[in-house]
Write an enzyme that holds these catalytic residues in place. Structure first.
Site, PDB file in Angstrom:
ATOM      1  CB  CYS A   2      -0.883   0.026   1.228  1.00  0.00           C
ATOM      2  SG  CYS A   2      -1.844  -1.452   1.445  1.00  0.00           S
ATOM      3  NE  ARG A  27       5.374   1.339  -1.038  1.00  0.00           N
ATOM      4  CZ  ARG A  27       6.249   1.385  -0.034  1.00  0.00           C
ATOM      5  NH1 ARG A  27       7.353   2.051  -0.180  1.00  0.00           N
ATOM      6  NH2 ARG A  27       6.009   0.776   1.091  1.00  0.00           N
ATOM      7  CD1 TRP A  74      -0.190  -5.716  -3.475  1.00  0.00           C
ATOM      8  CD2 TRP A  74      -0.280  -6.727  -1.479  1.00  0.00           C
ATOM      9  NE1 TRP A  74       0.290  -6.992  -3.631  1.00  0.00           N
ATOM     10  CE2 TRP A  74       0.244  -7.632  -2.425  1.00  0.00           C
ATOM     11  CE3 TRP A  74      -0.427  -7.153  -0.167  1.00  0.00           C
ATOM     12  CZ2 TRP A  74       0.623  -8.925  -2.093  1.00  0.00           C
ATOM     13  CZ3 TRP A  74      -0.049  -8.443   0.166  1.00  0.00           C
ATOM     14  CH2 TRP A  74       0.469  -9.320  -0.794  1.00  0.00           C
ATOM     15  CG  ASN A  98       0.176   2.037   3.810  1.00  0.00           C
ATOM     16  OD1 ASN A  98      -0.875   2.103   3.186  1.00  0.00           O
ATOM     17  ND2 ASN A  98       1.306   2.564   3.371  1.00  0.00           N
ATOM     18  N   GLY A  99      -0.843  -1.474   6.442  1.00  0.00           N
ATOM     19  CA  GLY A  99      -0.505  -2.422   7.500  1.00  0.00           C
ATOM     20  C   GLY A  99      -1.696  -3.270   7.877  1.00  0.00           C
ATOM     21  CD  GLU A 476      19.032 -11.820  -7.703  1.00  0.00           C
ATOM     22  OE1 GLU A 476      18.404 -12.489  -6.876  1.00  0.00           O
ATOM     23  OE2 GLU A 476      18.655 -10.728  -8.129  1.00  0.00           O
ATOM     24  CE  LYS A 480      15.887  -9.970 -10.004  1.00  0.00           C
ATOM     25  NZ  LYS A 480      16.226  -9.541  -8.678  1.00  0.00           N
ATOM     26  CD  GLU A 483      11.865 -10.692  -9.105  1.00  0.00           C
ATOM     27  OE1 GLU A 483      13.016 -10.333  -8.895  1.00  0.00           O
ATOM     28  OE2 GLU A 483      10.957 -10.543  -8.280  1.00  0.00           O
ATOM     29  CG  HIS A 499      22.840 -35.426  -6.963  1.00  0.00           C
ATOM     30  ND1 HIS A 499      23.268 -36.677  -6.574  1.00  0.00           N
ATOM     31  CD2 HIS A 499      23.959 -34.683  -7.151  1.00  0.00           C
ATOM     32  CE1 HIS A 499      24.582 -36.683  -6.508  1.00  0.00           C
ATOM     33  NE2 HIS A 499      25.034 -35.484  -6.863  1.00  0.00           N
ATOM     34  CE  LYS A 598      12.244  -2.222  -5.221  1.00  0.00           C
ATOM     35  NZ  LYS A 598      13.163  -3.140  -5.918  1.00  0.00           N
TER      36      LYS A 598
HETATM   37  O1  M6R Z   1      13.138  -4.944   0.446  1.00  0.00           O
HETATM   38  P1  M6R Z   1      13.787  -6.259   0.607  1.00  0.00           P
HETATM   39  O2  M6R Z   1      15.177  -6.301   0.107  1.00  0.00           O
HETATM   40  O3  M6R Z   1      13.722  -6.768   2.037  1.00  0.00           O
HETATM   41  O4  M6R Z   1      12.924  -7.254  -0.259  1.00  0.00           O
HETATM   42  C1  M6R Z   1      13.176  -8.617  -0.245  1.00  0.00           C
HETATM   43  C2  M6R Z   1      12.483  -9.312  -1.403  1.00  0.00           C
HETATM   44  O5  M6R Z   1      11.100  -9.140  -1.311  1.00  0.00           O
HETATM   45  C3  M6R Z   1      12.968  -8.788  -2.756  1.00  0.00           C
HETATM   46  O6  M6R Z   1      14.346  -8.936  -2.895  1.00  0.00           O
HETATM   47  C4  M6R Z   1      12.252  -9.520  -3.899  1.00  0.00           C
HETATM   48  O7  M6R Z   1      12.649 -10.862  -3.935  1.00  0.00           O
HETATM   49  C5  M6R Z   1      12.549  -8.828  -5.230  1.00  0.00           C
HETATM   50  N1  M6R Z   1      11.353  -8.749  -6.006  1.00  0.00           N
HETATM   51  C6  M6R Z   1      13.569  -9.521  -6.037  1.00  0.00           C
HETATM   52  O8  M6R Z   1      13.792  -8.939  -7.259  1.00  0.00           O
END
Ligand code: M6R
Length: 603
Positions: A2, A27, A74, A98-99, A476, A480, A483, A499, A598
């Site tokens: 949010c 976000r 959200w 928010n929250g 990683e 990437k 996502e 394995h 985000k």
């Molecule tokens: O804000 P943060 O670094 O704590 O966020 C952690 C993850 O949510 C964040 O890295 C997420 O995996 C990203 N979308 C990766 O690209």
């Protein structure tokens, strides 16, 4: 997650609120709304879906209002519907939130029994109804906010406007909230993120938990008052001038924020090294000289967790100190063994990730000092840490984290070097400069990565492999790609393939194999195993190595020379480009991929 923006001042609140909400779109959210005080009425306009839906309604109505609040929601309590979208309002107040309110259902039952009605399924409306109930009893807004806030539990930020004035009120518990002012224009602002206030509010304040902020705009001035819950004046807030530049809010010449952020990495690396090795940051790192602990407990989520694995390797290899790395949502429930003298290290771009924050609380309860590698200064993680190592990445808007990963890992590397007492070794600074140059070269030649993407983007699945220090990069790289391109991708230790995962290999599967100069033959044999099963091969390997180039359907040649410690960060940038170009060919929403937020402020 949010986003909140509020405005009070002589101008039309609609402009800054919508601009602020647009900046917070990155976000992630599923509905948006605005409440405007017009002719002493609180008028709410809200709509599920994208902010554009709300903008269309606003364009039709063309409202003008000196005071308003806006929100991107959200969903947590209640489905994604227009009714559940914020703001929530009645004949007295309007609220955005928010929250999560943890005891909302208990209060809702009580309030319904007392005859109050609810229009939505949200926990936020419980705040609104309770606030209104207390107001009817006291006729005092500050008192009612204090009573309502004290009654409800959970981490939240609330912003409130009322029919009877043009004041903006807000309060929070372990959730981000910033109040801003523009003295010249006599404007008051509030937001969940200072990014929304760039160019609007040159002076910003970060209230601490349970401090009520009241912004009053008069004909002469704008004043922000801070109160404790007993309504005595409070000094528990931090003032800051909002130094962020407007550049942060635009893509510049780039098609996407993600691309802009990939390109920023070379320069940011040099800046971070200068900060920690030569300038003000030096004394922060020097405090670590000779430091030892029986165990580092590194905890993070997603990309930050991958950076944690890179950092664990640094601490173990450079400092020979034991380091464990956990996914935050696992660590918090595993009843971790935490002993006196050990240190917890949290890694987070946003500093607001709920699971990471919960781990921090847990470690604090157990008396384990809490260190953080974090991007957002003033975030909850930052505030609750005993020591902070800021990564100075600037705002990261692309939901897929790129520059934050690189700078998190680099900060961890510098921490290791500081413990070792080798910050002054010229080889350290030159390796970092070399990394920066190599990344800049990659950026300049990114078209070659686009060509690789063209060869493989239509394939069914992608398996990223790497050994040792490249294993977290394989993880990683896969994250990437999945996502932003919405394709199935997994990261594996190269030696682990046989394995189990090798069963997946056929001509529709691509193996993106990181073949570093270390353990080269062993990693190449893993590639051979995939090739023998007709898998497509993309090798990310050393340049001028013809003997392995012929194995690959596409070869990404990198210059590993001179980067004995930092090559994983370099390889990772090549994989960022690859993911970006595959996503572009697939036509996805690169900066705001579906289903993602985000900063993940719920568990
Ligand atoms: O804000 P943060 O670094 O704590 O966020 C952690 C993850 O949510 C964040 O890295 C997420 O995996 C990203 N979308 C990766 O690209």
């Amino acid at each position: 997650m949010c986003g909140i923006v509020g405005y009070s001042g002589p101008g039309n609140s609609v402009g800054p609120i919508i601009e602020g909400l647009s900046r917070l779109e990155y976000r992630g959210y599923d509905s948006a709304g605005i409440c405007l005080k017009i002719n002493n009425e609180l008028q709410i306009i809200k709509k599920e879906g994208k902010l554009d839906n709300l903008k269309k309604l606003i364009e039709e109505k063309k409202p003008f209002s000196h005071t308003g609040i806006g929100h991107t929601r959200w969903a947590t309590h209640g489905e994604v519907t227009t009714d559940n979208a914020h703001p929530h309002g009645n004949e007295v107040f309007a609220v955005v939130h928010n929250g999560i309110i943890e005891n909302a259902s208990t209060f809702k039952k009580q309030l319904i029994a007392e005859g109050f009605h609810f229009k939505s399924q949200t926990d936020t409306e419980v705040f609104l109804v309770l606030l209104t109930k207390f107001y009817k009893e006291t006729q005092n807004t500050l008192q009612s906010i204090s009573k309502t806030f004290s009654s409800l539990s959970g981490n939240s930020a609330f912003v409130i406007i009322e029919k009877s004035s043009d004041k903006l009120y807000c309060i929070k518990r372990s959730a981000p909230l910033v109040v801003g002012e523009n003295k010249e224009k006599r404007e008051a602002y509030v937001s969940s993120d200072p990014f929304a206030l760039i160019g609007f509010a040159p002076r910003i304040y970060f209230p601490q938990d349970a401090v009520i902020c009241e912004s009053i705009v008069s004909d002469q001035d704008v004043n922000i008052n801070f109160y404790e819950l007993d309504l005595k004046p409070s000094k528990r807030f931090k003032f800051q001038s909002n130094a962020m530049s407007m550049d942060a809010t635009t893509k510049g010449p780039y098609e996407h924020f993600m691309l802009k952020e990939i390109h920023e990495q070379g320069a940011l690396i040099n800046k971070l090294a200068a900060f920690y090795i030569k300038n003000e940051g030096r004394k922060i790192l020097e405090g670590l000289k000779g430091f030892t602990t029986p165990e580092w407990h590194i905890t993070a989520c997603g990309t930050a967790w991958h950076a944690g694995i890179v950092i664990k390797n640094y601490f173990e290899q450079i400092n020979r100190q034991r380091a464990s790395v956990d996914i935050a949502s696992e660590f918090r429930y595993k009843n971790p063994i935490l002993n006196k003298g050990e240190i917890s290290l949290f890694i987070s771009q946003s500093g607001e990730t709920a699971d990471t924050l919960a781990c921090q609380e847990l470690c604090k309860e157990k008396g384990i000092p809490s260190y953080s590698i974090v991007n957002v200064e003033g975030s909850t993680l930052f505030r609750n840490s005993d020591k902070n190592f800021l990564i100075h990445a600037g705002v990261e808007i692309g939901v897929a984290s790129t520059k934050a990963f690189t700078l998190q890992a680099l900060t961890g590397y510098l921490m290791g070097r500081a413990m070792e007492g080798t910050l002054d070794q010229p080889e350290l600074f030159s390796e970092i400069q070399l990394l920066s140059n190599r990344i800049d070269e990659l950026c300049a030649n990114a078209d070659s990565l686009k060509e690789v993407a063209e060869k493989i983007y239509s394939k069914k699945g992608f398996i990223f492999t790497g050994r040792g220090k490249y294993f977290p990069i394989a993880l990683e790289g896969a994250l990437k790609l999945k996502e932003i391109a919405y394709v199935h991708a997994e990261g594996y230790a190269a030696g682990e393939l046989k394995h189990g995962p090798i069963a997946l290999i056929d001509e529709n599967i691509v193996n993106i194999a990181i073949v570093g100069p270390e353990l080269l033959e062993k990693t190449v044999s893993n590639v051979e195993e995939v090739k023998a099963r007709r898998g497509k091969i993309v090798i990310v390997g050393p340049k001028n190595l013809e003997e392995i180039e012929h194995l690959a359907d596409a070869y990404i040649a990198l210059d590993f020379e001179g980067l004995p410690n930092l090559s994983p960060l370099y390889v990772n940038v090549a994989l960022q480009f690859l993911a970006y170009h595959i996503a572009k060919l697939k036509g996805t929403d690169i900066d705001k991929p579906r289903n993602l937020a985000k900063s993940v402020t719920v568990e």
